[in-house]
Design an enzyme around this catalytic site. Sequence first.
Site, short mmCIF file in Angstrom:
data_model
loop_
_atom_site.label_atom_id
_atom_site.label_comp_id
_atom_site.label_asym_id
_atom_site.label_seq_id
_atom_site.Cartn_x
_atom_site.Cartn_y
_atom_site.Cartn_z
N ASP A 27 0.83 -1.21 0.00
CA ASP A 27 0.00 0.00 0.00
C ASP A 27 0.86 1.26 0.00
O ASP A 27 1.98 1.25 0.51
CB ASP A 27 -0.92 -0.03 1.24
CG ASP A 27 -2.07 0.94 1.12
OD1 ASP A 27 -2.36 1.40 -0.01
OD2 ASP A 27 -2.69 1.25 2.16
N ASN A 76 -11.04 -2.41 -5.36
CA ASN A 76 -10.30 -1.39 -6.09
C ASN A 76 -10.97 -0.95 -7.40
O ASN A 76 -10.59 0.06 -8.00
CB ASN A 76 -8.86 -1.84 -6.36
CG ASN A 76 -7.98 -1.83 -5.12
OD1 ASN A 76 -7.06 -2.64 -4.98
ND2 ASN A 76 -8.23 -0.92 -4.19
C1 IPE Z 1 -5.44 -2.76 -0.20
O1 IPE Z 1 -5.11 -1.42 -0.33
C2 IPE Z 1 -5.40 -3.44 -1.54
C3 IPE Z 1 -4.09 -3.55 -2.17
C4 IPE Z 1 -2.94 -3.24 -1.64
C5 IPE Z 1 -4.10 -4.10 -3.51
P1 IPE Z 1 -6.23 -0.28 -0.46
O2 IPE Z 1 -5.52 1.00 -0.54
O3 IPE Z 1 -7.14 -0.61 -1.60
O4 IPE Z 1 -7.04 -0.44 0.88
P2 IPE Z 1 -7.92 0.62 1.68
O5 IPE Z 1 -8.88 1.21 0.70
O6 IPE Z 1 -6.97 1.64 2.21
O7 IPE Z 1 -8.58 -0.17 2.75
C1 IPE Z 2 -1.68 0.24 -3.30
O1 IPE Z 2 -1.46 1.61 -3.33
C2 IPE Z 2 -1.88 -0.33 -4.68
C3 IPE Z 2 -3.26 -0.68 -5.00
C4 IPE Z 2 -4.25 -0.69 -4.17
C5 IPE Z 2 -3.54 -1.04 -6.39
P1 IPE Z 2 -2.63 2.66 -3.28
O2 IPE Z 2 -3.03 2.99 -4.68
O3 IPE Z 2 -3.75 2.20 -2.42
O4 IPE Z 2 -1.91 3.91 -2.62
P2 IPE Z 2 -2.54 4.93 -1.56
O5 IPE Z 2 -3.05 4.12 -0.42
O6 IPE Z 2 -3.64 5.67 -2.27
O7 IPE Z 2 -1.39 5.81 -1.19
MG MG Z 3 -4.16 2.40 -0.45
#
Ligand code: IPE
Ligand code: IPE
Ligand code: MG
Length: 242
Positions: free
Chosen positions: A20, A68
């Site tokens: 993340d 997502n």
């Molecule tokens: C979890 O991260 C999913 C992945 C790392 C692919 P998210 O960024 O989607 O999770 P939330 O929305 O903060 O819970």
């Molecule tokens: C994790 O990074 C990757 C995916 C969920 C695809 P994020 O895209 O959630 O990054 P933040 O949490 O917005 O910084």
């Molecule tokens: Mg995230």
Amino acid sequence: MVETLPKDNCGPQHVAIIMDGNGRWATQRGRPRLFGHHAGAKRVREIVEACPEAGVKYLTIFAFSTENWKRTQVEVAGLMSLFRRYIFKEMQAFVKENVRVRFIGDRPGLDDKLRALMDEAEELTSHCTGTNLTIALNYGGRDEVARATRRLAQDVRAGKLDPDSVDEETLPRYLDTHVLPDPDLVIRTSGEARISNFLLWQSAYAEYEFVDTLWPDFSPEEFARLVGQYGGRERRFGGVKP
Ligand code: IPE
Ligand code: IPE
Ligand code: MG
């Protein structure tokens, strides 16, 4: 009945990572979120390569969740294109490094071209005996349990499974992860202390590490440190210290 507890003080065999923080990493640099996803994808190779020395036999990474899809069309399309390119580009490297690749998640929800690449990568690396890399793509823990339950119910209807025999050993056989051991250690980067629907059933007794580092900055050194730290913990699995 006295049950023998699993041995402490050995490293985790299976590490799962919620990668993340890509979006925030890009925003901090005044760049679009996809820039962060590209930087994040580059990190994966180094962590995979760090596994043998760290004694990690199974690495499972969360790449895209069933939630997502709520992101903008631009981000989702960019991520799907990144996954296609990533798998196409890395496939040969995985074979060379003896990495066995598997995917978990709801495949019918992904486009044909991506699915074909996923099948090809699994097939091409099926003889590899080194690190087992599992990529969670269109994965959600609840979705996985629901799909598993559906198949289990279908087997009951077909007379292949006696409903009275269903216990906690039965369901895991229907999960996407049926060939994998449960994760011992789950790491989440970016400072968020939640599991966001990742490996719900499988992580019942996992240890968790939440680190502030944003995923594109997560280094093999930090990975090795977290894996090393795990060795010192005492896991009780509901029992008491013998
Ligand atoms: C979890 O991260 C999913 C992945 C790392 C692919 P998210 O960024 O989607 O999770 P939330 O929305 O903060 O819970
Ligand atoms: C994790 O990074 C990757 C995916 C969920 C695809 P994020 O895209 O959630 O990054 P933040 O949490 O917005 O910084
Ligand atoms: Mg995230």
